[in-house]
Design a protein around this motif. Structure first.
Motif, PDB file in Angstrom:
ATOM      1  N   ASP A 243      65.405  84.416  -0.704  1.00 13.34           N
ATOM      2  CA  ASP A 243      66.485  83.467  -0.053  1.00 13.34           C
ATOM      3  C   ASP A 243      65.319  81.933  -0.199  1.00 13.34           C
ATOM      4  O   ASP A 243      63.571  81.731  -0.126  1.00 13.34           O
ATOM      5  CB  ASP A 243      65.883  84.142   1.454  1.00 13.34           C
ATOM      6  CG  ASP A 243      67.186  84.982   1.550  1.00 13.34           C
ATOM      7  OD1 ASP A 243      68.103  84.787   1.188  1.00 13.34           O
ATOM      8  OD2 ASP A 243      66.386  86.541   1.477  1.00 13.34           O
TER       9      ASP A 243
ATOM     10  N   LYS B  44      64.990  78.230  -6.066  1.00 14.69           N
ATOM     11  CA  LYS B  44      65.098  79.727  -6.216  1.00 14.69           C
ATOM     12  C   LYS B  44      66.161  79.985  -7.496  1.00 14.69           C
ATOM     13  O   LYS B  44      66.077  81.164  -8.254  1.00 14.69           O
ATOM     14  CB  LYS B  44      66.200  80.197  -5.243  1.00 14.69           C
ATOM     15  CG  LYS B  44      65.890  79.850  -4.049  1.00 14.69           C
ATOM     16  CD  LYS B  44      67.072  80.281  -2.437  1.00 14.69           C
ATOM     17  CE  LYS B  44      68.286  79.382  -2.673  1.00 14.69           C
ATOM     18  NZ  LYS B  44      67.935  78.305  -2.162  1.00 14.69           N
TER      19      LYS B  44
ATOM     20  N   ASP C  45      70.613  85.356  -5.243  1.00 12.09           N
ATOM     21  CA  ASP C  45      69.363  84.303  -4.018  1.00 12.09           C
ATOM     22  C   ASP C  45      70.773  83.668  -3.368  1.00 12.09           C
ATOM     23  O   ASP C  45      71.898  83.790  -3.346  1.00 12.09           O
ATOM     24  CB  ASP C  45      69.311  83.677  -5.382  1.00 12.09           C
ATOM     25  CG  ASP C  45      69.621  81.883  -5.165  1.00 12.09           C
ATOM     26  OD1 ASP C  45      71.189  81.748  -4.976  1.00 12.09           O
ATOM     27  OD2 ASP C  45      70.018  81.442  -6.583  1.00 12.09           O
TER      28      ASP C  45
ATOM     29  N   ARG D 165      70.958  82.649   1.423  1.00 14.18           N
ATOM     30  CA  ARG D 165      69.629  82.226   2.748  1.00 14.18           C
ATOM     31  C   ARG D 165      69.006  83.609   3.464  1.00 14.18           C
ATOM     32  O   ARG D 165      68.411  83.483   3.862  1.00 14.18           O
ATOM     33  CB  ARG D 165      70.814  80.970   3.548  1.00 14.18           C
ATOM     34  CG  ARG D 165      70.957  79.864   2.902  1.00 14.18           C
ATOM     35  CD  ARG D 165      69.464  79.040   2.874  1.00 14.18           C
ATOM     36  NE  ARG D 165      69.791  77.623   2.169  1.00 14.18           N
ATOM     37  CZ  ARG D 165      70.228  77.810   0.324  1.00 14.18           C
ATOM     38  NH1 ARG D 165      70.346  77.970   0.319  1.00 14.18           N
ATOM     39  NH2 ARG D 165      70.657  75.997   0.749  1.00 14.18           N
ATOM     40  N   ASP D 166      69.951  83.737   3.218  1.00 19.01           N
ATOM     41  CA  ASP D 166      70.036  85.034   4.528  1.00 19.01           C
ATOM     42  C   ASP D 166      70.535  86.935   3.323  1.00 19.01           C
ATOM     43  O   ASP D 166      70.872  87.885   4.189  1.00 19.01           O
ATOM     44  CB  ASP D 166      71.817  85.228   5.255  1.00 19.01           C
ATOM     45  CG  ASP D 166      72.957  85.456   4.391  1.00 19.01           C
ATOM     46  OD1 ASP D 166      72.988  85.060   3.769  1.00 19.01           O
ATOM     47  OD2 ASP D 166      73.478  85.756   5.049  1.00 19.01           O
TER      48      ASP D 166
ATOM     49  N   LYS E  88      61.956  91.585  -2.034  1.00 23.59           N
ATOM     50  CA  LYS E  88      62.652  90.793  -0.630  1.00 23.59           C
ATOM     51  C   LYS E  88      61.199  88.956  -1.145  1.00 23.59           C
ATOM     52  O   LYS E  88      60.556  89.494  -0.606  1.00 23.59           O
ATOM     53  CB  LYS E  88      63.006  90.410   0.712  1.00 23.59           C
ATOM     54  CG  LYS E  88      63.811  91.762   0.357  1.00 23.59           C
ATOM     55  CD  LYS E  88      64.169  91.911   2.264  1.00 23.59           C
ATOM     56  CE  LYS E  88      65.271  93.491   2.701  1.00 23.59           C
ATOM     57  NZ  LYS E  88      65.205  93.236   4.493  1.00 23.59           N
TER      58      LYS E  88
ATOM     59  N   PHE F  24      60.512  84.828  -0.167  1.00 20.32           N
ATOM     60  CA  PHE F  24      61.009  84.255   0.500  1.00 20.32           C
ATOM     61  C   PHE F  24      60.584  82.597  -0.433  1.00 20.32           C
ATOM     62  O   PHE F  24      59.154  82.934  -0.312  1.00 20.32           O
ATOM     63  CB  PHE F  24      60.860  83.815   1.493  1.00 20.32           C
ATOM     64  CG  PHE F  24      61.694  82.578   2.464  1.00 20.32           C
ATOM     65  CD1 PHE F  24      63.116  83.307   3.155  1.00 20.32           C
ATOM     66  CD2 PHE F  24      60.825  81.683   2.652  1.00 20.32           C
ATOM     67  CE1 PHE F  24      63.312  82.050   3.723  1.00 20.32           C
ATOM     68  CE2 PHE F  24      61.520  80.447   3.873  1.00 20.32           C
ATOM     69  CZ  PHE F  24      62.864  80.925   4.131  1.00 20.32           C
TER      70      PHE F  24
ATOM     71  N   LEU G 254      68.936  80.366   7.903  1.00 17.04           N
ATOM     72  CA  LEU G 254      67.512  80.397   6.818  1.00 17.04           C
ATOM     73  C   LEU G 254      66.373  80.789   7.808  1.00 17.04           C
ATOM     74  O   LEU G 254      65.929  80.025   8.610  1.00 17.04           O
ATOM     75  CB  LEU G 254      67.492  79.081   6.666  1.00 17.04           C
ATOM     76  CG  LEU G 254      66.131  79.339   5.493  1.00 17.04           C
ATOM     77  CD1 LEU G 254      66.289  79.696   4.361  1.00 17.04           C
ATOM     78  CD2 LEU G 254      66.450  77.469   5.172  1.00 17.04           C
TER      79      LEU G 254
END
Ligand code: DC
Length: 221
Positions: free
Chosen positions: A7, A14, A125, A127-128, A140, A142, A189
């Motif tokens: 994310d 990404k 990939d 945002r959530d 995970k 970010f 996000l």
């Protein structure tokens, strides 16, 4: 099945990184932004405003979004039409950011994303992904970079495609999109609590790939 959630804000790299990592691991790469963009394209074609939530909701049953993998590359279909080449314009970006804030739109696409991860090893990939779609993902990440660097990358991409934009426009759109994506009530996000943060500002692509692959292989081991 194994899943890697990546994310982060627009332009953090990404999709490029996720695609490379999926290739190295032999997983499929799922670009969930393309699903939101496909819904947005439909709304634009129908002249439906994202602020008109009733109209957007009423339109959803008329939309079928399919993902297919052709020669390893994700293609998206809108009601049977391959729209992969039409969803990368600034207009669609802005509409995707606005319409993806609507809970009905997110519900509409949620199960499809989960189903892909149930049936394939995925690098996904969005945002959530780590917070909502795949809270049980094996790894995970970010991914971030400064707004200026992200805008510069996106500007170069758009120039290569021959689109006429200025850097200032791209930076302004990027900041507006960040604000919209971060401030929405549903699935905003934000990093999952157990996400590893990777900042790619100043990295070359190869440096970012090496860092991310190292982290992922260590976590999967
Ligand atoms: O990653 P992208 O720029 O293609 O995404 C387009 C828009 O879609 C982005 O502004 C926010 C939305 N999006 C989302 O809300 N959730 C996702 N998992 C992926 C994208």
């Amino acid at each position: 099945m194994k899943s890697i959630a990546i994310d982060g804000p627009a332009g953090a790299g990404k999709s490029t990184l996720a695609r490379r990592i999926a290739g190295e691991l032999g997983y499929i790469y799922v670009d969930t932004g393309a699903l939101y963009r496909t819904v947005a394209l439909y709304l634009l074609r129908q002249h439906i405003d994202a602020a008109d939530t009733d109209k957007v909701e009423a339109a959803l049953p008329g939309i079928r979004v399919d993902i297919r993998f052709e020669e390893g590359l994700q293609q998206v279909y809108l009601n049977g039409e391959n729209v992969s080449g039409q969803i990368r314009t600034p207009e669609v970006s802005m509409m995707a950011s606005a319409s993806s804030a609507l809970p009905a739109v997110r519900r509409f696409l949620l199960e499809q994303q989960r189903e892909l991860a149930r049936t394939h090893d995925v690098v996904m990939d969005g945002r959530d992904i780590g917070t909502v779609v795949l809270p049980q993902a094996n790894v995970k990440i970010f991914l971030t970079a400064s707004a200026e660097e992200r805008a510069r990358r996106r500007y170069e991409e758009l120039m290569e495609k021959g689109q006429e934009v200025t850097f200032q426009d791209v930076l302004r759109d990027m900041k507006q999109r960040d604000a919209q994506d971060e401030s929405r009530a549903v699935a905003p996000l934000k990093p999952a609590e157990d996400a590893i943060r990777v900042d790619t500002t100043g990295d070359t692509l190869e440096q970012s790939v090496a860092r991310m692959t190292g982290i992922i292989r260590q976590r999967l081991a």
